[in-house]
Design a protein around this motif. Structure first.
Motif, PDB file in Angstrom:
ATOM      1  N   VAL A  85       0.708  -1.128   0.133  1.00  0.00           N
ATOM      2  CA  VAL A  85       0.060   0.098   0.153  1.00  0.00           C
ATOM      3  C   VAL A  85       0.847   1.152   0.099  1.00  0.00           C
ATOM      4  O   VAL A  85       1.937   1.258   0.929  1.00  0.00           O
ATOM      5  CB  VAL A  85      -1.003   0.020   1.316  1.00  0.00           C
ATOM      6  N   LEU A  88      -3.735   6.384   0.873  1.00  0.00           N
ATOM      7  CA  LEU A  88      -5.109   6.520   0.621  1.00  0.00           C
ATOM      8  C   LEU A  88      -5.323   6.938  -0.671  1.00  0.00           C
ATOM      9  O   LEU A  88      -4.481   7.856  -1.349  1.00  0.00           O
ATOM     10  CB  LEU A  88      -5.750   7.615   1.693  1.00  0.00           C
ATOM     11  N   ALA A 114      -1.163   3.040   5.984  1.00  0.00           N
ATOM     12  CA  ALA A 114      -1.453   4.076   4.852  1.00  0.00           C
ATOM     13  C   ALA A 114      -1.270   5.612   5.392  1.00  0.00           C
ATOM     14  O   ALA A 114      -1.870   5.825   6.271  1.00  0.00           O
ATOM     15  CB  ALA A 114      -2.902   3.866   4.487  1.00  0.00           C
ATOM     16  N   ASP A 115      -0.387   6.306   4.949  1.00  0.00           N
ATOM     17  CA  ASP A 115      -0.127   7.449   5.252  1.00  0.00           C
ATOM     18  C   ASP A 115       0.043   7.384   6.804  1.00  0.00           C
ATOM     19  O   ASP A 115       0.864   6.728   7.238  1.00  0.00           O
ATOM     20  CB  ASP A 115      -1.267   8.685   4.910  1.00  0.00           C
ATOM     21  N   TYR A 146     -11.562   2.603   3.938  1.00  0.00           N
ATOM     22  CA  TYR A 146     -10.511   3.006   3.659  1.00  0.00           C
ATOM     23  C   TYR A 146     -10.277   2.508   2.021  1.00  0.00           C
ATOM     24  O   TYR A 146     -10.065   1.239   1.799  1.00  0.00           O
ATOM     25  CB  TYR A 146      -9.416   2.618   4.482  1.00  0.00           C
ATOM     26  N   LEU A 148      -7.648   2.090  -0.647  1.00  0.00           N
ATOM     27  CA  LEU A 148      -6.011   2.478  -0.792  1.00  0.00           C
ATOM     28  C   LEU A 148      -5.594   2.118  -2.174  1.00  0.00           C
ATOM     29  O   LEU A 148      -5.959   1.389  -2.950  1.00  0.00           O
ATOM     30  CB  LEU A 148      -5.534   1.232  -0.044  1.00  0.00           C
ATOM     31  N   PHE A 150      -2.130   0.516  -4.168  1.00  0.00           N
ATOM     32  CA  PHE A 150      -1.171  -0.337  -4.210  1.00  0.00           C
ATOM     33  C   PHE A 150      -0.299  -0.394  -5.325  1.00  0.00           C
ATOM     34  O   PHE A 150      -0.854  -0.266  -6.252  1.00  0.00           O
ATOM     35  CB  PHE A 150      -1.605  -1.472  -3.295  1.00  0.00           C
TER      36      PHE A 150
END
Length: 168
Positions: A85, A88, A114-115, A146, A148, A150
């Motif tokens: 990932v 976002l 994520a982030d 969420y 995401l 990747f």
């Protein structure tokens, strides 16, 4: 106001996907697939492990069109996606090019970073979007969605599930 509307839109879309995947009518007569001989897992491995099957949801038909036994190979692919990932997704919803959504129930909860956030999830939803980059959808413990980005290749997964057919 637009951000609030987009957030509500992604939440509603995610809940609709979950409801469709869980409803008996969506699960009616899914097409079963036998694993390819060279990659075949033990015939009842998914049953022995107690894992729910991997499901392919056709967005146009609005139902699950294929259900295949969940095995170590699917688990490994999903974990690789989660580890790759990159953050976002900037959009709040998947676009109209996403024709299939795949649900991969995990053998045990996985943590996704994520982030600046960390999410623990039990399922991974893969959005297959034709020529556009695929997306992952995960839910935290409070069912907050969420979306995401990747960078792992999903072709081995698509080939194993068998739909849609990919050109070599």
């Amino acid at each position: 106001m637009t951000i609030l509307f987009n957030r509500v839109t992604v939440i509603m879309a995610a809940l609709l996907i979950l409801a469709a995947l869980a409803s008996p009518s969506a699960l009616a007569a899914p097409q079963s697939v036998q694993p390819e001989p060279q990659k075949a897992a033990a015939p009842d491995e998914a049953t022995e492990t107690g894992l729910k099957p991997v499901q392919a949801f056709d967005v146009a038909q609005g139902k699950v069109v294929r259900s295949v036994p969940n095995d170590k190979s699917f688990q490994k692919m999903a974990k690789k996606w989660l580890k790759s990932v990159t953050g976002l997704a900037p959009q709040m919803t998947a676009d109209n090019s996403c024709t299939f959504v795949y649900r991969i129930p995990l053998a045990k909860p996985a943590v996704v970073k994520a982030d600046a956030i960390s999410i623990t999830t039990n399922d991974v939803f893969l959005f297959y979007c034709g020529n556009n980059p695929p997306l992952l959808l995960v839910f935290d413990g409070e069912r907050k969605p969420y979306l995401l980005l990747f960078k792992e290749d999903i072709k081995p997964f698509i080939r194993k599930v068998g739909i849609p057919a990919l050109a070599d």
